[in-house]
Design a protein around this motif. Sequence first.
Motif, mmCIF file in Angstrom:
data_model
loop_
_atom_site.group_PDB
_atom_site.id
_atom_site.type_symbol
_atom_site.label_atom_id
_atom_site.label_comp_id
_atom_site.label_asym_id
_atom_site.label_seq_id
_atom_site.Cartn_x
_atom_site.Cartn_y
_atom_site.Cartn_z
ATOM 1 N N ALA A 284 31.566 71.141 -4.668
ATOM 2 C CA ALA A 284 31.422 70.083 -5.147
ATOM 3 C C ALA A 284 31.320 68.949 -4.304
ATOM 4 O O ALA A 284 30.673 67.944 -4.326
ATOM 5 C CB ALA A 284 31.974 69.745 -6.452
ATOM 6 N N ARG A 285 32.497 68.660 -3.684
ATOM 7 C CA ARG A 285 32.653 67.719 -2.652
ATOM 8 C C ARG A 285 31.783 67.910 -1.370
ATOM 9 O O ARG A 285 31.331 66.553 -0.992
ATOM 10 C CB ARG A 285 34.250 67.785 -2.077
ATOM 11 N N LYS A 286 31.242 68.861 -1.036
ATOM 12 C CA LYS A 286 30.355 68.784 -0.066
ATOM 13 C C LYS A 286 29.055 68.342 -0.516
ATOM 14 O O LYS A 286 28.282 67.471 0.151
ATOM 15 C CB LYS A 286 30.186 70.292 0.444
ATOM 16 N N LYS A 287 28.587 68.636 -1.629
ATOM 17 C CA LYS A 287 27.325 68.266 -2.206
ATOM 18 C C LYS A 287 27.405 66.717 -2.271
ATOM 19 O O LYS A 287 26.745 65.858 -2.225
ATOM 20 C CB LYS A 287 27.290 68.854 -3.417
ATOM 21 N N GLN A 288 28.574 65.990 -2.903
ATOM 22 C CA GLN A 288 28.738 64.754 -3.030
ATOM 23 C C GLN A 288 28.714 63.940 -1.669
ATOM 24 O O GLN A 288 28.161 63.029 -1.567
ATOM 25 C CB GLN A 288 30.105 64.556 -3.593
ATOM 26 N N TYR A 289 29.282 64.679 -0.834
ATOM 27 C CA TYR A 289 29.246 64.095 0.496
ATOM 28 C C TYR A 289 27.684 63.869 1.227
ATOM 29 O O TYR A 289 27.359 62.925 1.633
ATOM 30 C CB TYR A 289 30.013 64.812 1.463
ATOM 31 N N GLU A 290 27.028 65.140 0.964
ATOM 32 C CA GLU A 290 25.788 65.166 1.438
ATOM 33 C C GLU A 290 24.778 64.157 0.562
ATOM 34 O O GLU A 290 23.803 63.669 1.237
ATOM 35 C CB GLU A 290 24.974 66.601 1.202
ATOM 36 N N TYR A 291 25.004 63.903 -0.634
ATOM 37 C CA TYR A 291 24.216 62.796 -1.309
ATOM 38 C C TYR A 291 24.471 61.472 -0.751
ATOM 39 O O TYR A 291 23.616 60.691 -0.603
ATOM 40 C CB TYR A 291 24.654 63.103 -2.890
ATOM 41 N N TYR A 292 25.870 61.140 -0.700
ATOM 42 C CA TYR A 292 26.283 59.891 -0.272
ATOM 43 C C TYR A 292 25.694 59.449 1.195
ATOM 44 O O TYR A 292 25.435 58.458 1.649
ATOM 45 C CB TYR A 292 27.470 59.338 -0.451
ATOM 46 N N ARG A 293 26.000 60.543 2.137
ATOM 47 C CA ARG A 293 25.270 60.666 3.691
ATOM 48 C C ARG A 293 23.840 60.241 3.685
ATOM 49 O O ARG A 293 23.398 59.162 4.474
ATOM 50 C CB ARG A 293 25.650 61.962 4.103
ATOM 51 N N ASP A 294 23.069 60.884 3.005
ATOM 52 C CA ASP A 294 21.678 60.682 2.947
ATOM 53 C C ASP A 294 21.441 59.204 2.180
ATOM 54 O O ASP A 294 20.370 58.789 2.538
ATOM 55 C CB ASP A 294 21.030 61.836 1.997
ATOM 56 N N LEU B 13 23.145 56.494 2.420
ATOM 57 C CA LEU B 13 23.534 55.511 2.974
ATOM 58 C C LEU B 13 22.794 55.401 4.579
ATOM 59 O O LEU B 13 22.715 54.175 4.933
ATOM 60 C CB LEU B 13 24.886 55.749 3.599
ATOM 61 N N LEU B 14 22.014 56.344 4.696
ATOM 62 C CA LEU B 14 21.428 56.850 6.012
ATOM 63 C C LEU B 14 19.980 56.514 5.936
ATOM 64 O O LEU B 14 19.220 56.221 6.803
ATOM 65 C CB LEU B 14 21.718 57.873 6.847
ATOM 66 N N ASP B 15 19.278 56.680 4.652
ATOM 67 C CA ASP B 15 17.933 56.777 4.489
ATOM 68 C C ASP B 15 17.323 55.404 4.105
ATOM 69 O O ASP B 15 17.305 55.362 2.696
ATOM 70 C CB ASP B 15 17.376 57.786 3.360
ATOM 71 N N PHE B 16 17.448 54.445 4.943
ATOM 72 C CA PHE B 16 17.069 52.822 4.572
ATOM 73 C C PHE B 16 15.919 52.943 3.848
ATOM 74 O O PHE B 16 14.700 53.340 4.390
ATOM 75 C CB PHE B 16 17.181 52.149 5.761
ATOM 76 N N GLY B 17 15.859 52.426 2.663
ATOM 77 C CA GLY B 17 14.560 52.145 1.933
ATOM 78 C C GLY B 17 14.119 53.082 1.198
ATOM 79 O O GLY B 17 13.501 52.901 0.050
ATOM 80 N N VAL B 18 14.701 54.497 1.517
ATOM 81 C CA VAL B 18 14.009 55.466 0.610
ATOM 82 C C VAL B 18 14.725 55.351 -0.654
ATOM 83 O O VAL B 18 13.883 55.643 -1.947
ATOM 84 C CB VAL B 18 14.493 56.733 1.305
ATOM 85 N N HIS B 19 15.691 54.878 -1.195
ATOM 86 C CA HIS B 19 16.416 55.088 -2.327
ATOM 87 C C HIS B 19 16.496 53.457 -3.123
ATOM 88 O O HIS B 19 17.260 53.398 -3.995
ATOM 89 C CB HIS B 19 17.712 55.388 -2.164
ATOM 90 N N GLY B 20 15.573 52.661 -2.348
ATOM 91 C CA GLY B 20 15.502 51.369 -3.422
ATOM 92 C C GLY B 20 16.034 50.383 -2.765
ATOM 93 O O GLY B 20 16.364 49.223 -3.324
ATOM 94 N N TRP B 21 16.801 50.514 -1.519
ATOM 95 C CA TRP B 21 17.684 49.679 -1.253
ATOM 96 C C TRP B 21 16.819 48.467 -0.170
ATOM 97 O O TRP B 21 15.627 48.701 -0.202
ATOM 98 C CB TRP B 21 18.376 50.222 0.113
ATOM 99 N N GLU B 22 17.429 47.134 -0.427
ATOM 100 C CA GLU B 22 17.004 46.184 0.254
ATOM 101 C C GLU B 22 16.868 46.333 1.585
ATOM 102 O O GLU B 22 17.909 46.278 2.246
ATOM 103 C CB GLU B 22 17.613 44.765 -0.305
#
Length: 220
Positions: free
Chosen positions: A194-204, A206-215
């Motif tokens: 569960a922690r691994k999946k959580q880490y992968e989610y937040y890693r992606d 934080l690093l995929d600028f603009g993909v998730h609706g970030w300014e």
Amino acid sequence: MTKLEQLIKELCLNGVEYKSLGDTCSLVTGATPSKTNPAYWENGTIPWMSSGEVNNKIVYDTETKITQLGYDKTSTSLVPVHSVVIALAGQGKTRGKVAITEIELCTNQSLCSIICGKELNYKFLYYYLDSKYEELREISNGDGTRGGLSLRILKPYVIPVPPLEVQAEIVNLLDEYTESVSSLQQELEKELNARKKQYEYYRDLLLDFGVHGWETSDCE
């Protein structure tokens, strides 16, 4: 006073007797049918255990099976359920490890099957030898990973032989502990995943600028 302490007090008035494996058990080594003869292997039905399978700890089945002809043409022997199998040789950390058989099977020459006599609880012997893993490796022939155990070494190996009631209670306690540890390991594995999946989610995220609706207007 625990049940074990009470049993020891009642049944071990003169201490615990020690005997050799050769005096309390039958020790049997296996053999390997020729790998060049397909008739010894194809469509085999007789479970044949290799040394690496000792790492399973409890053997309910084997990866390989041999034919009746393969069995008849080698010196391997069928050993009964609840034998304790110990690795005589093997690469890495295999040598000295033990397992319990839950099926009738035969083995290769790198394994020794220990068939307990009436004085020994097979699980008690398994737990005891498992606790002596490092010691058994030290008394092996040779040095390093090329060392090996043998019947000559194992038969005189001395083990404690308390009354069967004491052995049974020790087994009960160790079974309960083993089960609790296994349950804890499973829970920890679930938490780790569960922690691994959580880490992968937040890693992606934080690093995929603009993909998730970030300014991203200020991001180059």
